[in-house]
Design an enzyme around this catalytic site. Structure first.
Site: not given
Ligand code: SAH
Length: 355
Positions: A221, A241, A259
Site C-alpha cells: 500500500d 505505488d 472500484h
Molecule cells: N483493501 C483495503 C483498503 C481499500 S481502500 C480494504 O478493503 O480494507 C483502497 C486502498 O488503496 C487504500 O488503502 C489506499 O491507500 C490504497 N491505494 C491508493 N492508491 C494507491 C497506490 N497508488 N498504490 C498502492 N495503494 C494505493
C-alpha cells in the site's frame, strides 16, 4: 398544476413524500452516526434485555430533558431497521438490537462503526456538495479534488488524523471477511504466496493467514498507510505505488481497490499483474473482492446500496462499480483468458481472473 381528480392529487402527494424522503435521507445517516457516537447499541447490549427509554437515558448519562428527543431519534432508527421496539405491560417502549445494530457494537471484531463514521466524516461527505461544479466543467479528475484541492490518497498522506480514521474504517469493513475466508478453500488452494495490493493495514492478509498459515502474505500500500505496521511470520509490508510495480506472487489480491480506478487505470494495473504472475513458474491468478452490479439478480436494497457506492466512487475517486460484462471486458482486454465470479457475501463478490 391543477389536479383534475382526487386520484391525481393523491398521486402528487405520494410523489411529494418520495421527494422529501430522499431529500432528507441524510437525516438517517446522521442519526445512525449519532447513535454510534453515543454508544446506544453498546448500552442496549450491556443491559442484556430490552431497555426502556428512561433506562436508556440514564445509561447514556443524558439529562432527563432529552428523553423525548431520544424517543424521536429511536423512532427513526427503529423504522430504518437498526433497533426493534416492543411495548411492555405499562405500554412503554422497550428497545432491542437488530442484526444491523449488532454489527455496530464497539470492540467487537465485526464492528462496522468506524466504516460508518468515516463515510459521514465531513472530509468524505462535503465533496458531494461539489458534484454540480464538477459536472459543469471543473477540470479536476475527481469531485473530491474540486472540494479539497488534492485527491483522496494525497489528502490521507497530508492529514495523519484523517488517514488513521480512513484506514480504521477500511479495516473494520475488512474484518467481516473472517466470516467467509475459511470457506474459500478452493480459491486459496495451491497459493503459496499472495500480495494484497492496496491492502491497507493488513486485516485481510491476517484473516487469510489465520485460515491458511502457510501462505506468505505481503501487504502492499502507499508508504503512509503501511509505515510502522508490525510484521509477523509470513506477514510483511511493502510501501509503494501500484502503478509503478507490484511485488510478484502466486496470487495478487485487490479488495475494495479496483472500484477506486477508471477502466483505463484498471487495465494498466491488470496488465502489470499479468507481468508479475508471469514471473512465477506456475500460472497464478488475480483475486478481486469488489461489487458486481446485478440489477436483475439482486434485491432492490442491495442494488440501491451498490448504486450509491457507484456515485461515492465518482465523488471520491476516478473509479466506479461494474456489472459482470464490464468486468469481463477489462479482463479480456488485459489479456486474461478466463474469470470466475463467486457472489458470496451480500454486496461483494470474489472474482478470480486467470492469465
Ligand atoms: N483493501 C483495503 C483498503 C481499500 S481502500 C480494504 O478493503 O480494507 C483502497 C486502498 O488503496 C487504500 O488503502 C489506499 O491507500 C490504497 N491505494 C491508493 N492508491 C494507491 C497506490 N497508488 N498504490 C498502492 N495503494 C494505493
Amino acid at each position: 398544476m391543477e389536479p383534475n381528480s382526487g386520484q391525481a392529487a393523491s398521486e402528487s402527494f405520494r410523489a411529494q413524500a418520495l421527494i422529501y424522503k430522499h431529500a432528507l435521507n441524510y437525516g438517517t445517516s446522521f442519526c445512525l452516526s449519532f447513535a454510534i457516537q453515543l454508544g446506544i447499541p453498546d448500552v442496549i447490549h450491556r443491559h442484556a434485555q430490552p431497555m426502556t427509554l428512561p433506562e436508556l437515558v440514564s445509561a447514556l448519562q443524558l439529562s432527563p430533558e432529552k428523553t423525548i428527543p431520544l424517543r424521536r431519534v429511536m423512532a427513526l432508527l427503529v423504522h430504518s431497521g437498526f433497533f426493534s421496539v416492543n411495548f411492555n405491560k405499562e405500554q412503554k417502549e422497550e428497545y432491542s438490537l437488530t442484526p444491523s445494530s449488532r454489527l455496530l457494537l464497539r470492540g467487537e471484531l465485526s464492528s462496522l462503526s468506524p466504516f460508518v463514521q468515516v463515510l459521514v466524516h465531513p472530509v468524505l461527505s462535503n465533496p458531494w456538495r461539489f458534484l454540480g461544479d464538477w459536472f459543469r466543467g471543473c477540470k479536476e479528475q475527481t469531485v473530491f479534488e474540486t472540494a479539497h484541492g488534492v485527491g483522496l490518497w494525497d489528502y490521507g498522506g497530508k492529514d495523519p488524523g484523517f488517514n488513521g480514521l480512513f484506514n480504521e474504517g477500511m479495516a473494520s469493513d475488512s474484518r467481516m471477511m473472517r466470516l467467509v475466508v475459511g470457506d474459500c478453500k478452493e480459491i486459496f488452494e495451491g497459493v503459496n504466496s499472495l500480495v494484497d495490493v492496496g491492502g491497507g493495514t493488513g486485516n485481510v492478509a491476517k484473516i487469510i493467514l489465520q485460515a491458511f498459515p502457510h501462505i506468505k502474505c505481503t501487504v502492499f500500500d502507499l508508504p503512509h498507510v503501511v509505515s510502522g505496521q508490525p510484521e509477523d511470520t509470513n506477514l510483511s509490508y511493502v510501501g509503494g505505488d501500484l502503478f509503478e510495480s507490484i511485488p510478484p506472487a502466486d496470487a495478487i489480491l485487490f479488495k475494495h481497490v479496483m472500484h477506486n480506478w477508471s477502466d483505463e487505470e484498471c487495465l494498466k494495473i491488470l496488465k502489470k499483474c499479468r507481468e508479475s504472475i508471469a514471473k512465477k513458474k506456475d500460472a497464478g491468478k488475480v483475486i478481486i473482492i469488489d461489487m458486481v452490479v446485478d440489477m436483475q439478480g439482486d434485491d432492490a436494497d442491495i442494488t440501491e446500496t451498490k448504486l450509491l457506492f457507484d456515485i461515492l466512487m465518482m465523488v471520491l475517486t476516478t473509479g466506479r462499480e461494474r456489472n459482470e460484462r464490464e468486468w469481463e471486458k477489462m479482463f479480456l482486454e488485459a489479456g486474461f483468458t478466463s474469470y470466475k465470479i463467486t457472489p458470496i457475501f451480500g454486496l461483494r463478490s470474489i472474482i478470480e481472473a486467470f492469465p
